[in-house]
Design an enzyme around this catalytic site. Sequence first.
Site, PDB file in Angstrom:
ATOM      1  NE  ARG A  94     -14.354  28.167   5.091  1.00 53.60           N
ATOM      2  CZ  ARG A  94     -14.723  28.889   4.036  1.00 53.60           C
ATOM      3  NH1 ARG A  94     -15.790  28.508   3.332  1.00 53.60           N
ATOM      4  NH2 ARG A  94     -14.063  29.968   3.694  1.00 53.60           N
ATOM      5  NE  ARG A 118     -20.636  21.523   1.706  1.00 56.94           N
ATOM      6  CZ  ARG A 118     -20.796  22.843   1.589  1.00 56.94           C
ATOM      7  NH1 ARG A 118     -20.300  23.645   2.501  1.00 56.94           N
ATOM      8  NH2 ARG A 118     -21.446  23.351   0.569  1.00 56.94           N
ATOM      9  CD  GLU A 169     -19.329  29.569  -3.117  1.00 58.74           C
ATOM     10  OE1 GLU A 169     -20.430  29.043  -2.841  1.00 58.74           O
ATOM     11  OE2 GLU A 169     -18.675  30.254  -2.324  1.00 58.74           O
ATOM     12  CB  SER A 202     -17.347  33.640  -2.348  1.00 60.31           C
ATOM     13  OG  SER A 202     -18.580  34.202  -1.996  1.00 60.31           O
ATOM     14  NE  ARG A 249     -16.536  23.521  -3.203  1.00 62.53           N
ATOM     15  CZ  ARG A 249     -17.411  24.238  -2.499  1.00 62.53           C
ATOM     16  NH1 ARG A 249     -17.763  25.449  -2.934  1.00 62.53           N
ATOM     17  NH2 ARG A 249     -17.904  23.766  -1.389  1.00 62.53           N
TER      18      ARG A 249
END
Length: 424
Positions: free
Chosen positions: A263, A278, A350, A353, A392
């Site tokens: 990403r 991130r 998070e 999802s 994470r």
Amino acid sequence: MHDMRALREQVDLLRDAMRRRGADDALLQLIDRGEDLDRDRRTLIQAVEERKAARNTNSQEVARRKKAKEPADELIASGRELGEEIARLEGELDAVEGELRAMLLVLPNVTAPGVPAGGEECNRVVREWGTPRDAAGVRPHWEVGAALGIIDLERAAKISGSGFVVYRALGARLVRALINFFIELHSREHGYEEIWPPILVNRATLTGTGQLPKFEDDVYSVTVDDLFLIPTAEVPVTNLYRDEIVDADMLPKGFVAYTPCFRREAGSAGKDTRGVLRTHEFDKVELVRYSTPEDSANQLELLTRHAETALERLGIPYRRKLLAAGDTGFSSAMTYDLEAWAPGVGAWLEVSSCSNCTDFQARRANIRFRAAKGEKPRLVHTLNGSGLAFPRTIACLLEHYQCSDGTVVVPEALRPYLGTDRLS
RNA sequence: GGAGAGGUGGCCGAGAGGCUGAAGGCGGCGGUUUGCUAAACCGUUAUACGGGCUAACACCUGUAUCGAGGGUUCGAAUCCCUCCCUCUCCGCCA
């Protein structure tokens, strides 16, 4: 993508859904424009087809006369005129359909009933599991990771840049252990078919799941070949059956895949910059399900439970959040985020999802099923969820299981895969 | 990367400018026959988008679809161009 018919039969519903997401005026105006385009489109189709029908009868008559050795010159001339007219009208139709399609492709999915309207602040915690560890005295994962020699951010920055990670020694083995643990859990216990997909995909594939055309800036591209690095395994796996009609008795069907994810994180500069929270490249085990439309709401609960099971086996406290419409992803009708507690960072992270994309992706990707012989094919519903995202999860493990001497206890479930009960 | 062969309905496979949404076969579905099964025979067998009629389906009707996109032609599965994919051989490569 929405059905074109939604534009004429359920425009108000569509407008309302966009408002619930907090859509700006531009998007609502786009819908107005869509209504006009749809009308124009049908008028043009009628005009084109009328002339094509005339051309077909004309051509048949030419054929008949030629066979009968009769003259056909005036028919050939009128056929030529028809052809020119058709070309002109088709040009107009192409323009209208192009604009309509472009418009439909950038409109997000309609959220499901029960999804709260509004933005992030309207998200609702709907479930909690475990006891969050007191943050006092817990060091953040980047410190522990560096001290244990299992996370090397400096050298990763040298090799690739900021936002990349090198895992080494037990850290590298931990990644490998997580791949195996998650894949085994979901394939053997939860019944998912294991998939090892390509991570470089074409434009049609990314359009199918909704990343393109709207979010091209977020994905890495290999422009010389017009290929893209996947941002999630959802992309290749959901597209497995693109342009196919699957057997109804195959549904519901689950797929599990490990892939790296890429990403660009354009627009999130300065957010979550420390540690591994991130990064531009990270690892993830992804769950994808196909279901019938009637069953997809249940399938979302099931899939979410599968992801939660992974956290429970690892013993990491988490909570489940139902996302509000404005925070729900572009392709999703309803999304649960799973957030795990990271006492060192002092935040809920998070790690998964889980989304029901209803027929939104299936329409783009043209994935259908036939409920019974003789029935018309219908669009499947597609769902996806992380099970789980690695960085994470690793951060939570390093913080939740941290001991005062700086070592980290390995949860029971991972020990067979890691071959040790302690990171030291 | 070079040379060659090919891509036609769920599958196999014909067709080489008009009578072809597409022969024939297999499979599927329905039926006849039958104590049951099998066999045989008969029928049927796509999708999308418009229009008509509907509460809706069904149905009727038009258009499109033979890998994709362009072109030639009154008319293209069929001729021409570009691209994609598959297979074979050679080269290169983990």
